[in-house]
Design a protein around this motif. Structure first.
Motif, short mmCIF file in Angstrom:
data_model
loop_
_atom_site.label_atom_id
_atom_site.label_comp_id
_atom_site.label_asym_id
_atom_site.label_seq_id
_atom_site.Cartn_x
_atom_site.Cartn_y
_atom_site.Cartn_z
N CYS A 273 -22.34 63.68 -84.08
CA CYS A 273 -22.67 62.17 -84.26
C CYS A 273 -21.45 61.56 -84.74
O CYS A 273 -21.05 60.39 -84.38
CB CYS A 273 -24.05 61.95 -84.78
SG CYS A 273 -25.48 62.21 -83.73
N VAL A 290 -24.74 56.05 -86.84
CA VAL A 290 -25.66 56.97 -86.31
C VAL A 290 -27.00 57.18 -86.97
O VAL A 290 -26.87 57.65 -88.04
CB VAL A 290 -25.14 58.13 -85.44
CG1 VAL A 290 -26.19 58.67 -84.70
CG2 VAL A 290 -24.07 57.77 -84.87
N VAL A 389 -27.21 54.27 -82.01
CA VAL A 389 -25.97 53.90 -82.35
C VAL A 389 -25.59 52.51 -82.71
O VAL A 389 -25.98 51.78 -81.83
CB VAL A 389 -24.96 54.51 -81.42
CG1 VAL A 389 -23.44 54.32 -81.65
CG2 VAL A 389 -25.26 56.06 -81.08
N ILE A 419 -26.23 66.04 -77.43
CA ILE A 419 -27.17 65.59 -78.67
C ILE A 419 -28.44 65.68 -78.47
O ILE A 419 -29.04 66.15 -79.37
CB ILE A 419 -26.86 63.96 -78.68
CG1 ILE A 419 -25.17 63.65 -79.03
CG2 ILE A 419 -27.88 63.53 -79.60
CD1 ILE A 419 -25.17 62.17 -79.17
#
Length: 671
Positions: A273, A290, A389, A419
């Protein structure tokens, strides 16, 4: 007439009324070819002389005057084929031998002299036409054309530049054109001109951001070539072209490639991230955070959303919000809106004044940085928004363009699988940790004995180990101490560890008088009822009082490092008399136990291999190091004894470490 043979001009001599050829020199023959002597001129030269020229011959013979013809057109057949040439011809009378009269013609080719001025006139016309075209392009055409001095000071610009930048010619002159560039590009542009002038660059090419009259910046490619005079650059002539679409596409490919590389090379969720945030800043935004949702909202529409900031990036000059910080977002906040909608949210607002509630630290930061535009992109994993985000534009930066929001969405999509896998692994890891810690309870209180246990997770391993310890008291008064390690480093290993631990405890309680070897034998058979592939190591000990009231140890080891016994005066030795193969492998040999008396003030240590193993080193070296370290701590309180072992042993950090220790009291201590 030989006197004319080497004359540079062509010479022809005729005689008689019909002008018969009497003589031609070498120069004449080179111009008009070899002609037959004795034939009339009208026959010998009819292919090159016209009737008007032939009539002049009669006039000169009858009048005796000299006549010059300046541009006599003659078609001559040369090596390249027939071509028209121009000649100057001088005609005069000449007295021949015997009193006969004749004509003398001197011929010179004047094609070049005659045609040169005409060619110059044609070139002048072409040049004027080209100049009109250039002026048309310079002043009327949509292209941006300009002329600068040696170091980039503008002298002339086209209407195309004026339409693009909104500057007039006077506003652009000198270095005024730099004001149309993005503030961050101005110094770079001036430096580029200085370097080009110093190095006499054959072609100067740069891309700068230029503001249009409505304030929107577009990427413009500037190209120029130098104009030299007396060996030095006196000016640059250049043209500019709008390359915004090309630049945007190249940037898109570059940023997506960077995200893909990060998703491929990084497995840790926080690092992944952070890499995503570092790609977004400063290319697309001034800041990027994030937020991870460690907890679900439970489906209640009015419940606050709990997040943890796991990554943050800012451009130079801005303060960065701290990571690893939990925050609560009210249902009316922008982040909650993105979570509820499961699609991007993009909004603008007055600088530093968001029109929605947000955590105090975030509100303070937005006021300090002059934040005025937000783009929030949710990351959906298995149907739930697992992370968000948040990209921000601050200060003088224009709002994040819709195309850039779409590009960020593509970047998130590129990294989604990686992710998602990291998030799932993180959740699995937390479940395994919770399971592992629930099984590693504090040892029970046993009158007459001291017990202490420690567990140290690996600081570098990404997975959960299968190390465990256990201690429990049987109804007969005996005490069981166990240390073990299940193969594997994942949730499955943690689950197997819990099953092995519980099976072992149940088997030991079921038949309290059974020896540790028999318990391990039955455990080995029971493992086949699990997945049939699990293997484990274990040391099972049983402490009981002998007839004289002293403590004795009955123990059995299955593929595990041997227990260490350290006397009160600091003498240590490993108990190796009850070794068996590891659990989970069938073998036909008998399982064995051994008995060891425990002297007063002695310490028994059970441990896992993470305490003694080092990559590339013989296990015996690690065991010897442990013995020396434990001997030096023999008189320390039992809790400190365990703590000092963990800090004093040079563990690699590649594996978890579990220890459980028992100390027998001195004679006369309260039992």
């Amino acid at each position: 007439m030989d006197v004319f043979d080497q004359a540079p001009a062509g010479v022809l001599v005729t005689h008689g009324e019909d002008h018969r050829l009497l003589y031609t020199n070498d120069a004449f023959q080179a111009m008009l070819g070899d002609r037959p002597i004795g034939v009339p001129v009208r026959e010998g030269l009819r292919d090159v002389l016209g009737q008007e020229t032939l009539a002049v011959l009669d006039e000169v013979r009858s009048t005796g005057k000299t006549v010059r013809l300046d541009e006599v057109s003659v078609t001559v057949d040369r090596s390249g084929g027939p071509c028209e040439r121009l000649f100057r011809v001088s005609l005069s009378g000449i007295a021949l031998e015997g009193g006969e009269g004749g004509l003398l013609a001197v011929v010179q080719e004047v094609t070049a002299q005659v045609l040169a001025p005409e060619r110059i006139r044609v070139m002048e016309k072409e040049l004027c036409r080209l100049q009109r075209r250039y002026q048309s392009m310079l002043w009327v055409d949509a292209h941006m054309v300009w002329v600068t001095g040696p170091e980039g000071e503008v002298r002339e610009v086209s209407q195309g530049w004026q339409r693009l930048s909104g500057q007039t010619l006077e506003e652009s002159r000198g270095y005024g054109w730099l004001r149309a560039l993005h503030p961050e590009d101005r110094e770079r542009a001036l430096d580029a001109w200085v370097r080009a002038a110093e190095l006499a660059t054959p072609i100067w090419e740069q891309v700068f951001r230029v503001a249009s009259p409505d304030g929107v910046y577009r990427h413009i490619r500037f190209r120029a070539v130098p104009v030299y005079e007396n060996g030095g650059v006196v000016e640059w002539v250049g043209a500019s072209a709008d390359v915004e679409q090309e630049w945007q596409e190249e940037r898109r490919r570059r940023l997506l490639d960077r995200v893909a590389a990060a998703a491929t090379d990084i497995t840790n969720l926080e690092e992944m991230c952070q890499a995503l945030a570092d790609v977004i800043v400063p290319e697309l935004a001034d800041s990027c955070d994030v937020y991870l949702r460690p907890e679900s909202s439970g489906g209640f529409p009015h419940a606050p959303v709990v997040t943890e900031r796991i990554a943050a990036a800012v451009r130079a000059g801005l303060r960065r919000l701290p990571t690893r910080r939990k925050e609560y977002h009210l249902p009316t906040g922008a982040l909650v809106r993105a979570v509820r909608r499961r699609r991007p949210v993009h909004m603008s607002f007055p600088p530093g004044c968001p029109p929605f509630p947000c955590p105090e630290a975030v509100r303070t930061w937005m006021a300090e940085s002059g934040a005025h535009n937000l783009a929030l992109l949710p990351i959906v994993v298995q149907g739930e928004v697992a992370a968000v985000v948040v990209a921000t534009a601050c200060g003088d930066r224009p709002p994040i363009a819709p195309d850039d929001v779409e590009l960020m969405r593509e970047m998130v999509d590129h990294a989604h699988d990686a992710i998602s896998n990291a998030l799932r692994f993180r959740r699995t890891q937390r479940v395994a940790l919770a399971l592992q810690h629930s099984l590693l309870a504090e040892p029970p209180h046993v009158p007459g004995l001291e017990l202490a246990a420690r567990y140290q997770a690996s600081p570098t391993a990404a997975e959960i180990g299968g190390d465990w310890y256990d201690a429990f008291v049987l109804s007969c008064g005996a005490v069981n101490l166990v240390i073990g390690d299940v193969a594997g480093h994942d949730l499955a290993a943690a689950v197997s560890m819990s099953q092995v631990r519980n099976l072992l405890r149940a088997l030991a309680v079921d038949r309290e008088l059974e020896s540790p070897a028999d318990v391990l034998r039955r455990l080995n058979g029971a493992l086949e009822t699990l997945d049939g592939e699990s293997t484990a190591t274990c040391v099972l000990t049983r402490l009981e009082r002998a007839g004289d009231g002293r403590w004795r140890l009955v123990y059995s080891a299955a593929g595990h490092p041997p227990p260490l016994l350290v006397t009160g005066d600091g003498q240590g030795r490993f108990l190796r008399d009850a070794g068996n193969p590891l659990l989970g492998l069938y073998h036909g040999r008998p399982w064995i136990s051994a008995v060891e008396p425990l002297p007063p003030r002695s310490t028994l240590l059970l441990y896992t291999d993470g305490l003694v193993e080092r990559r590339g080193e013989d296990l015996g070296d690690g065991l010897e190091r442990l013995r020396r370290c434990a001997e030096a701590l023999a008189r320390e309180p039992l809790g400190r004894f365990c703590d000092e072992l963990l800090t004093g042993m040079p563990v690699t950090g590649e594996d978890d470490v579990a220890v459980i220790a028992l100390r027998v009291p001195s004679p006369g201590d309260v039992s």
